[in-house]
Design an enzyme around this catalytic site. Structure first.
Site, PDB file in Angstrom:
ATOM      1  CE1 TYR A   1      -3.746   2.476   0.855  1.00 18.36           C
ATOM      2  CE2 TYR A   1      -2.221   3.321   2.506  1.00 18.36           C
ATOM      3  CZ  TYR A   1      -3.380   3.450   1.768  1.00 18.36           C
ATOM      4  OH  TYR A   1      -4.167   4.560   1.941  1.00 18.36           O
TER       5      TYR A   1
ATOM      6  CG  ASN B   1       4.667   0.143   2.264  1.00 18.04           C
ATOM      7  OD1 ASN B   1       5.059   1.299   2.276  1.00 18.04           O
ATOM      8  ND2 ASN B   1       3.383  -0.177   2.356  1.00 18.04           N
TER       9      ASN B   1
ATOM     10  CB  SER C   1       2.537  -5.149   3.154  1.00 18.36           C
ATOM     11  OG  SER C   1       1.250  -5.008   3.706  1.00 18.36           O
TER      12      SER C   1
ATOM     13  CB  SER D   1       2.662  -6.113   8.140  1.00 14.37           C
ATOM     14  OG  SER D   1       3.627  -6.088   7.115  1.00 14.37           O
ATOM     15  N   GLY D   2       1.096  -7.168   5.430  1.00 13.11           N
ATOM     16  CA  GLY D   2       1.058  -8.318   4.540  1.00 13.11           C
ATOM     17  C   GLY D   2       2.479  -8.734   4.232  1.00 13.11           C
TER      18      GLY D   2
END
Length: 366
Positions: free
Chosen positions: A137, A209, A242, A280-281
């Site tokens: 994102y 990120n 993420s 977070s991914g």
């Protein structure tokens, strides 16, 4: 070479370019869009985003399986095509990484690129495409709801992919990313290892990120606790971000071994301090370019594959973790400061190289 260029001494022996492109055949391309300044106006900008394309076998004229494994440490994100990778053990497409709201556009554009790139196979056979598209994102720094990524941007990243030295920081899908509350982005690194008298390569690429400032450690030093100035106020004190990690190698490995390798990315990203935040991914893909063969749809009933004995994997895991750690740091070292859109008018600062070096010297790391 971002971190090493300012004197950081990472563990391990990198390849010629210290990049995922040190794995023979791998190509990387970017489309970077930085347009406009001032207040956010949805649909008009400012735009700070892009697309990163990784072609594991380059621009070959024939589709061939890319053996792979995936792992999601925390699933608050997306990487398409992983269901088949987990079941079938391979994929056929490039890998594209972009922003969260551009997944669909990147997916369709990659399908279009594959149909054109492998025109004869798609014309003569009943083939389908399940591209690997991943995201993080960038809405703090980019007009993400303006949907500025178009098919042409994805196609440009794919068509411009090349081997050799590649850029880091504010490039491609990493353009609008934030890492440990410093400016983040795209980072890469590689390691050379010798097994049974033969040299192999492990290359990693991250779109970083993630992370909170207080967590940040570099070379074992709690850097984030020293560098608290010019930090964007976070009223909820939550991680917002993420990380996508792509691991490539020319080591012959079976899909279950590549899944195990992908799991080690969790250790790699934790070297800089992250415990894997709830929002977070943290999604990882490992692939091998070894065991090259034609697509399985038209192949023999019985196939043979070479693979490294699991009992010799300790060094592979270790060097992969080192490369991922360096990739994350490289993303921050190479990045440049950028103004925010949400909230408006603030600045996400790039990490100060001189301050970082001074802190590392205090801990006798340089």
């Amino acid at each position: 070479m971002a971190g090493r260029s300012i004197g950081l001494k990472f563990t391990g022996n990198p390849g010629k370019y210290n990049a995922i492109t040190d794995v023979p055949g791998v190509e990387v391309g970017y489309t970077t869009i930085i347009e406009g300044e001032g207040e956010l106006e949805v649909g008009k900008g400012p735009i700070r985003t892009g697309v990163t394309a990784v072609l594991p076998r380059g621009k070959q004229n024939e589709l061939k399986p890319i053996w792979a494994g995936t792992y999601a440490l925390n699933g608050n994100g997306e990487m398409t095509g992983t269901h088949w990778i987990n079941d079938g053990g391979y994929f056929l497409s490039p890998i594209c990484i972009t922003n969260t709201h551009a997944i669909g556009t990147a997916h369709q554009a990659t399908v279009r690129w594959m149909i054109e790139q492998y025109k004869e196979q798609y014309h003569n056979q009943h083939l389908w495409s399940m591209p690997v598209i991943a995201e993080t994102y960038d809405g703090i720094l980019n007009d993400i709801n303006g949907l500025h990524i178009k098919e042409e941007h994805v196609l440009n990243a794919l068509n411009s992919a090349k081997s050799g030295e590649i850029a880091e920081g504010n490039v491609g899908g990493g353009t609008g990313m934030i890492c440990y509350e410093f400016k983040g982005g795209t980072g890469t690194s590689s390691r050379k290892i010798t097994m049974d008298g033969k040299e192999y390569h492990i290359g990693t690429l991250v779109q970083a990120n993630y992370g909170k400032r207080d967590w940040l450690q570099i070379m074992g030093v709690p850097v984030g606790k020293h560098l608290k100035e010019e930090k964007l106020h976070n009223p909820d004190d939550k991680e917002m971000g993420s990380i996508i990690v792509v691991i490539g190698t020319d080591l012959p490995m079976l899909p279950h071994q590549l899944k195990r390798l992908a799991k080690r990315a969790a250790i790699g990203i934790s070297r800089t301090g992250s415990p894997g935040g709830n929002s977070s991914g943290d999604i990882f893909l490992a692939f091998s370019t070894a065991n090259e063969m034609g697509i399985l749809h038209t192949n023999d009933v019985t196939l043979n594959m070479d693979f490294i004995n699991d009992e010799h994997f300790d060094m592979i895991y270790e060097q992969t973790v080192h490369a991922i750690d360096e990739s994350v740091v490289n993303a921050m070292i190479a990045a440049e400061s950028m103004t925010t859109l949400k909230p408006s008018g603030k600045v996400i600062e790039a990490i100060n190289h001189e301050q970082l070096i001074d802190i590392l010297k205090q801990y006798n790391r340089l």
